[in-house]
Design a protein around this motif. Structure first.
Motif, PDB file in Angstrom:
ATOM      1  N   ARG A   1     -26.652  10.179 -76.803  1.00 30.34           N
ATOM      2  CA  ARG A   1     -27.342  11.092 -77.725  1.00 30.34           C
ATOM      3  C   ARG A   1     -28.209  12.112 -76.976  1.00 30.34           C
ATOM      4  O   ARG A   1     -28.504  13.172 -77.508  1.00 30.34           O
ATOM      5  CB  ARG A   1     -28.217  10.302 -78.704  1.00 30.34           C
ATOM      6  N   LEU A   2     -28.601  11.777 -75.739  1.00 29.06           N
ATOM      7  CA  LEU A   2     -29.453  12.667 -74.955  1.00 29.06           C
ATOM      8  C   LEU A   2     -28.677  13.601 -74.038  1.00 29.06           C
ATOM      9  O   LEU A   2     -29.028  14.769 -73.897  1.00 29.06           O
ATOM     10  CB  LEU A   2     -30.443  11.862 -74.107  1.00 29.06           C
ATOM     11  N   PHE A   3     -27.638  13.067 -73.393  1.00 30.01           N
ATOM     12  CA  PHE A   3     -26.951  13.813 -72.342  1.00 30.01           C
ATOM     13  C   PHE A   3     -25.571  14.296 -72.772  1.00 30.01           C
ATOM     14  O   PHE A   3     -24.773  13.537 -73.322  1.00 30.01           O
ATOM     15  CB  PHE A   3     -26.818  12.954 -71.082  1.00 30.01           C
ATOM     16  N   ALA A   4     -25.290  15.578 -72.471  1.00 31.43           N
ATOM     17  CA  ALA A   4     -23.985  16.172 -72.762  1.00 31.43           C
ATOM     18  C   ALA A   4     -23.018  15.897 -71.622  1.00 31.43           C
ATOM     19  O   ALA A   4     -21.822  15.767 -71.828  1.00 31.43           O
ATOM     20  CB  ALA A   4     -24.125  17.676 -72.973  1.00 31.43           C
ATOM     21  N   GLY A   5     -23.520  15.814 -70.442  1.00 31.98           N
ATOM     22  CA  GLY A   5     -22.715  15.579 -69.254  1.00 31.98           C
ATOM     23  C   GLY A   5     -23.602  14.996 -68.181  1.00 31.98           C
ATOM     24  O   GLY A   5     -24.762  14.685 -68.414  1.00 31.98           O
ATOM     25  N   GLU A   6     -23.065  14.855 -67.011  1.00 35.20           N
ATOM     26  CA  GLU A   6     -23.827  14.274 -65.902  1.00 35.20           C
ATOM     27  C   GLU A   6     -25.016  15.175 -65.574  1.00 35.20           C
ATOM     28  O   GLU A   6     -24.852  16.316 -65.127  1.00 35.20           O
ATOM     29  CB  GLU A   6     -22.927  14.119 -64.672  1.00 35.20           C
ATOM     30  N   GLY A   7     -26.212  14.679 -65.855  1.00 39.30           N
ATOM     31  CA  GLY A   7     -27.421  15.415 -65.523  1.00 39.30           C
ATOM     32  C   GLY A   7     -27.694  16.632 -66.383  1.00 39.30           C
ATOM     33  O   GLY A   7     -28.445  17.509 -65.986  1.00 39.30           O
ATOM     34  N   GLN A   8     -27.088  16.706 -67.575  1.00 39.73           N
ATOM     35  CA  GLN A   8     -27.290  17.851 -68.444  1.00 39.73           C
ATOM     36  C   GLN A   8     -27.632  17.365 -69.847  1.00 39.73           C
ATOM     37  O   GLN A   8     -26.855  16.656 -70.478  1.00 39.73           O
ATOM     38  CB  GLN A   8     -26.025  18.696 -68.483  1.00 39.73           C
ATOM     39  N   LEU A   9     -28.820  17.741 -70.323  1.00 43.03           N
ATOM     40  CA  LEU A   9     -29.234  17.358 -71.666  1.00 43.03           C
ATOM     41  C   LEU A   9     -28.442  18.138 -72.713  1.00 43.03           C
ATOM     42  O   LEU A   9     -28.045  19.283 -72.470  1.00 43.03           O
ATOM     43  CB  LEU A   9     -30.718  17.660 -71.868  1.00 43.03           C
ATOM     44  N   HIS A  10     -28.224  17.513 -73.870  1.00 41.37           N
ATOM     45  CA  HIS A  10     -27.669  18.259 -74.999  1.00 41.37           C
ATOM     46  C   HIS A  10     -28.607  19.414 -75.297  1.00 41.37           C
ATOM     47  O   HIS A  10     -29.832  19.293 -75.152  1.00 41.37           O
ATOM     48  CB  HIS A  10     -27.557  17.374 -76.244  1.00 41.37           C
ATOM     49  N   GLN A  11     -28.069  20.528 -75.761  1.00 47.88           N
ATOM     50  CA  GLN A  11     -28.908  21.707 -76.005  1.00 47.88           C
ATOM     51  C   GLN A  11     -29.916  21.490 -77.120  1.00 47.88           C
ATOM     52  O   GLN A  11     -30.929  22.189 -77.186  1.00 47.88           O
ATOM     53  CB  GLN A  11     -28.051  22.926 -76.290  1.00 47.88           C
ATOM     54  N   TYR A  12     -29.684  20.522 -77.996  1.00 46.37           N
ATOM     55  CA  TYR A  12     -30.616  20.280 -79.100  1.00 46.37           C
ATOM     56  C   TYR A  12     -31.703  19.265 -78.753  1.00 46.37           C
ATOM     57  O   TYR A  12     -32.513  18.916 -79.601  1.00 46.37           O
ATOM     58  CB  TYR A  12     -29.862  19.819 -80.355  1.00 46.37           C
ATOM     59  N   VAL A  13     -31.738  18.801 -77.521  1.00 49.03           N
ATOM     60  CA  VAL A  13     -32.749  17.832 -77.095  1.00 49.03           C
ATOM     61  C   VAL A  13     -33.820  18.558 -76.270  1.00 49.03           C
ATOM     62  O   VAL A  13     -33.517  19.179 -75.253  1.00 49.03           O
ATOM     63  CB  VAL A  13     -32.110  16.698 -76.253  1.00 49.03           C
ATOM     64  N   ASN A  14     -35.052  18.488 -76.755  1.00 51.88           N
ATOM     65  CA  ASN A  14     -36.187  19.059 -76.026  1.00 51.88           C
ATOM     66  C   ASN A  14     -37.009  17.915 -75.456  1.00 51.88           C
ATOM     67  O   ASN A  14     -37.241  16.914 -76.135  1.00 51.88           O
ATOM     68  CB  ASN A  14     -37.052  19.898 -76.968  1.00 51.88           C
TER      69      ASN A  14
END
Length: 90
Positions: free
Chosen positions: A44-57
Motif C-alpha cells: 500500500r505504501l510502495f509502487a516499486g523498489e524504493g518508490q512511494l506511491h504518488q498518493y502517499v505523503n
C-alpha cells in the motif's frame, strides 16, 4: 527504533495498529522494516523498489520529506514518521 503513525485507512494492513516501530537510520529504511513486518502495508505504501506511491505523503516530525531528502531523510529514535494518504474528491 522510530515510531511510524499509521492512518486509519491503512490500519487493516497493519493488524489494526495505530502506530508501529521500525528500525533504520533513514525514512526509507524504517518504512522498509515496517513493510517486512507487514507485507500488505508495504504494497500500500510502495509502487516499486524504493518508490512511494504518488498518493502517499510522509512526514518526519511534521516536516514533509519531499522538502527534505525524501526517503533518504535521516531519522533518530525520538523521531515520529507520519504517513498521510492523499485524499481526492469533488
Amino acid at each position: 527504533m522510530a515510531k511510524v503513525s499509521i492512518p486509519t485507512p491503512l490500519r487493516p494492513s497493519a493488524d489494526g495498529q495505530a502506530s508501529l516501530e521500525g528500525a533504520g537510520s533513514t525514512v526509507g529504511e524504517v518504512l522498509a522494516d515496517v513493510g517486512r513486518q507487514y507485507p500488505d502495508l508495504h504494497k500500500r505504501l510502495f509502487a516499486g523498489e524504493g518508490q512511494l506511491h504518488q498518493y502517499v505523503n510522509v512526514f518526519v516530525n511534521d516536516e514533509d520529506i519531499r522538502f527534505m531528502d525524501e526517503l533518504d531523510t535521516p531519522v533518530k529514535e525520538s523521531d515520529e514518521i507520519g504517513i498521510i494518504p492523499a485524499i481526492a474528491g469533488g
